[in-house]
Scaffold this motif. Sequence first.
Motif, mmCIF file in Angstrom:
data_model
loop_
_atom_site.group_PDB
_atom_site.id
_atom_site.type_symbol
_atom_site.label_atom_id
_atom_site.label_comp_id
_atom_site.label_asym_id
_atom_site.label_seq_id
_atom_site.Cartn_x
_atom_site.Cartn_y
_atom_site.Cartn_z
ATOM 1 N N GLY A 69 57.543 71.094 53.911
ATOM 2 C CA GLY A 69 57.927 70.264 52.588
ATOM 3 C C GLY A 69 58.189 68.868 53.643
ATOM 4 O O GLY A 69 58.704 67.790 52.358
ATOM 5 N N PHE A 70 58.255 67.928 54.523
ATOM 6 C CA PHE A 70 58.267 66.752 54.386
ATOM 7 C C PHE A 70 59.987 66.773 55.309
ATOM 8 O O PHE A 70 60.755 66.024 54.815
ATOM 9 C CB PHE A 70 58.161 65.557 54.056
ATOM 10 C CG PHE A 70 58.596 64.533 54.920
ATOM 11 C CD1 PHE A 70 57.256 63.977 55.704
ATOM 12 C CD2 PHE A 70 58.711 63.445 54.222
ATOM 13 C CE1 PHE A 70 57.889 62.831 56.179
ATOM 14 C CE2 PHE A 70 59.788 62.209 54.763
ATOM 15 C CZ PHE A 70 58.429 61.873 56.214
ATOM 16 N N GLY A 71 60.911 68.002 55.004
ATOM 17 C CA GLY A 71 61.992 68.019 54.519
ATOM 18 C C GLY A 71 62.808 67.542 53.509
ATOM 19 O O GLY A 71 64.536 67.389 53.372
ATOM 20 N N ARG A 72 62.171 68.169 52.087
ATOM 21 C CA ARG A 72 62.876 67.765 51.633
ATOM 22 C C ARG A 72 62.986 68.595 50.369
ATOM 23 O O ARG A 72 63.331 68.127 49.009
ATOM 24 C CB ARG A 72 61.655 66.644 50.390
ATOM 25 C CG ARG A 72 62.018 64.483 51.560
ATOM 26 C CD ARG A 72 60.746 64.089 50.528
ATOM 27 N NE ARG A 72 60.912 63.247 50.986
ATOM 28 C CZ ARG A 72 60.224 61.643 50.610
ATOM 29 N NH1 ARG A 72 58.564 61.690 50.367
ATOM 30 N NH2 ARG A 72 60.598 60.554 51.726
ATOM 31 N N ARG A 73 62.516 69.413 50.236
ATOM 32 C CA ARG A 73 63.016 70.678 49.547
ATOM 33 C C ARG A 73 64.085 71.935 50.212
ATOM 34 O O ARG A 73 64.359 71.740 51.371
ATOM 35 C CB ARG A 73 61.680 72.063 49.639
ATOM 36 C CG ARG A 73 60.162 71.766 49.857
ATOM 37 C CD ARG A 73 59.082 72.541 49.491
ATOM 38 N NE ARG A 73 58.881 73.151 51.428
ATOM 39 C CZ ARG A 73 58.277 73.687 51.907
ATOM 40 N NH1 ARG A 73 57.180 74.146 50.710
ATOM 41 N NH2 ARG A 73 57.955 74.676 53.086
ATOM 42 N N ALA A 74 64.739 72.101 49.029
ATOM 43 C CA ALA A 74 66.203 72.575 49.110
ATOM 44 C C ALA A 74 65.833 73.665 49.803
ATOM 45 O O ALA A 74 64.929 74.914 49.226
ATOM 46 C CB ALA A 74 67.039 72.944 47.754
ATOM 47 N N MET A 75 66.889 74.201 50.184
ATOM 48 C CA MET A 75 67.434 75.007 51.482
ATOM 49 C C MET A 75 69.009 75.940 52.167
ATOM 50 O O MET A 75 69.780 74.550 51.339
ATOM 51 C CB MET A 75 66.630 75.236 52.880
ATOM 52 C CG MET A 75 64.874 74.518 53.255
ATOM 53 S SD MET A 75 64.244 74.967 54.666
ATOM 54 C CE MET A 75 62.243 74.781 53.516
ATOM 55 N N ASP A 76 68.554 77.102 52.224
ATOM 56 C CA ASP A 76 69.576 77.273 52.029
ATOM 57 C C ASP A 76 70.447 78.160 53.252
ATOM 58 O O ASP A 76 69.447 79.032 53.665
ATOM 59 C CB ASP A 76 70.587 78.805 50.876
ATOM 60 C CG ASP A 76 70.246 77.676 49.723
ATOM 61 O OD1 ASP A 76 71.411 77.292 49.795
ATOM 62 O OD2 ASP A 76 69.916 78.780 48.761
ATOM 63 N N VAL A 77 70.478 77.489 54.108
ATOM 64 C CA VAL A 77 70.739 78.170 55.668
ATOM 65 C C VAL A 77 71.955 77.970 55.951
ATOM 66 O O VAL A 77 73.106 77.170 55.713
ATOM 67 C CB VAL A 77 69.811 76.290 57.172
ATOM 68 C CG1 VAL A 77 70.308 76.807 58.326
ATOM 69 C CG2 VAL A 77 68.833 76.287 56.483
ATOM 70 N N PRO A 78 72.333 79.344 56.569
ATOM 71 C CA PRO A 78 73.510 79.672 56.782
ATOM 72 C C PRO A 78 74.166 78.247 58.029
ATOM 73 O O PRO A 78 73.251 77.943 59.019
ATOM 74 C CB PRO A 78 73.342 81.529 58.088
ATOM 75 C CG PRO A 78 72.081 81.210 56.627
ATOM 76 C CD PRO A 78 71.601 80.343 57.001
ATOM 77 N N ALA A 79 75.936 78.478 57.941
ATOM 78 C CA ALA A 79 76.160 76.964 58.733
ATOM 79 C C ALA A 79 75.978 77.178 59.838
ATOM 80 O O ALA A 79 76.003 76.138 60.880
ATOM 81 C CB ALA A 79 77.661 77.411 58.179
ATOM 82 N N GLU A 80 76.549 78.434 60.568
ATOM 83 C CA GLU A 80 76.079 78.103 61.952
ATOM 84 C C GLU A 80 74.598 78.023 63.012
ATOM 85 O O GLU A 80 74.329 77.335 63.133
ATOM 86 C CB GLU A 80 76.447 80.176 62.626
ATOM 87 C CG GLU A 80 78.255 80.322 62.671
ATOM 88 C CD GLU A 80 78.199 81.471 63.267
ATOM 89 O OE1 GLU A 80 77.720 81.893 63.909
ATOM 90 O OE2 GLU A 80 79.172 81.381 64.122
ATOM 91 N N GLU A 81 73.912 78.902 61.967
ATOM 92 C CA GLU A 81 72.610 78.548 62.081
ATOM 93 C C GLU A 81 72.058 76.598 62.205
ATOM 94 O O GLU A 81 71.363 76.468 63.094
ATOM 95 C CB GLU A 81 71.912 78.884 61.523
ATOM 96 C CG GLU A 81 69.729 79.106 61.885
ATOM 97 C CD GLU A 81 68.992 80.286 60.706
ATOM 98 O OE1 GLU A 81 67.803 79.900 60.187
ATOM 99 O OE2 GLU A 81 69.599 80.711 59.899
ATOM 100 N N LEU A 82 72.445 76.700 61.260
ATOM 101 C CA LEU A 82 71.648 74.890 60.822
ATOM 102 C C LEU A 82 72.629 74.218 61.928
ATOM 103 O O LEU A 82 72.456 73.506 62.084
ATOM 104 C CB LEU A 82 72.731 74.057 59.539
ATOM 105 C CG LEU A 82 72.971 73.398 59.146
ATOM 106 C CD1 LEU A 82 71.211 72.883 58.444
ATOM 107 C CD2 LEU A 82 73.005 72.591 57.781
#
Length: 250
Positions: A69-82
């Motif tokens: 998605g070329f980094g343009r799709r909304a995602m929910d990534v846990p804070a520690e993982e991000l």
Amino acid sequence: MIDLNADLGEGFGRWTLTDDDALLSVVTSANVACGFHAGDPSVMRRVCDLAAERGVRIGAQVSYRDLAGFGRRAMDVPAEELAAEVAYQIGALRVFAEAAGARVAYVKPHGALYNRTVHDAEQARAVVAGVRLAGGALPVLGLPGSLLLTAAADAGLTGVPEAFADRAYTARGTLVPRREAGSVVTDEDAVVRRAVAFAVEGSVEAVDGTVVAVAARSLCVHGDTPNAARIAARVRDALEGSGVGIGAFA
């Protein structure tokens, strides 16, 4: 004095998008894709080599893990993982920057992550935590008034506000989402006028016609827009012709 930055290295394998050679002759800071939304080791190495050769500052353009998605799709990534993924991307780019005799000088989120950190405190803090985890007090590029810049300041990092010459703004000073018509300004003359307005007047005309104050230290011209290198060169010429000095913030 204002910095000119562009998103570079946004290729992967045989697929290319940005005219890195031409843009690196114009900009003062290069936001290099670190492999999560675009970029691969060969592309990253080449851009770092060229940037170092031309005295352009190298920045890590970190993203959600979203090549498709070329980094343009909304995602929910846990804070520690991000935070870990941000640190991973910075570390990967640092290898190539240092091999070129340069360094990673700053960090800028890309796409959905950039826009998410405008209003999401947890994701903003996670990005900053990733920068700290990677080591070094790197400056962070973000939208003026964003929670990302607040989180950076809270962590003792320098927050650098930026403006976008080729993106439409809402009356609140945020970027018009790309899914909406007119979100990208494609008229070259308009991009040039807006760039000068940012640098000289500290303002931009929003989509509803209101004038919004935007205090920016860096100005972004996207590398993936049509004729990006020509537009960037015109922007630089216009800025210098208006008495604005061009120089890297980092």
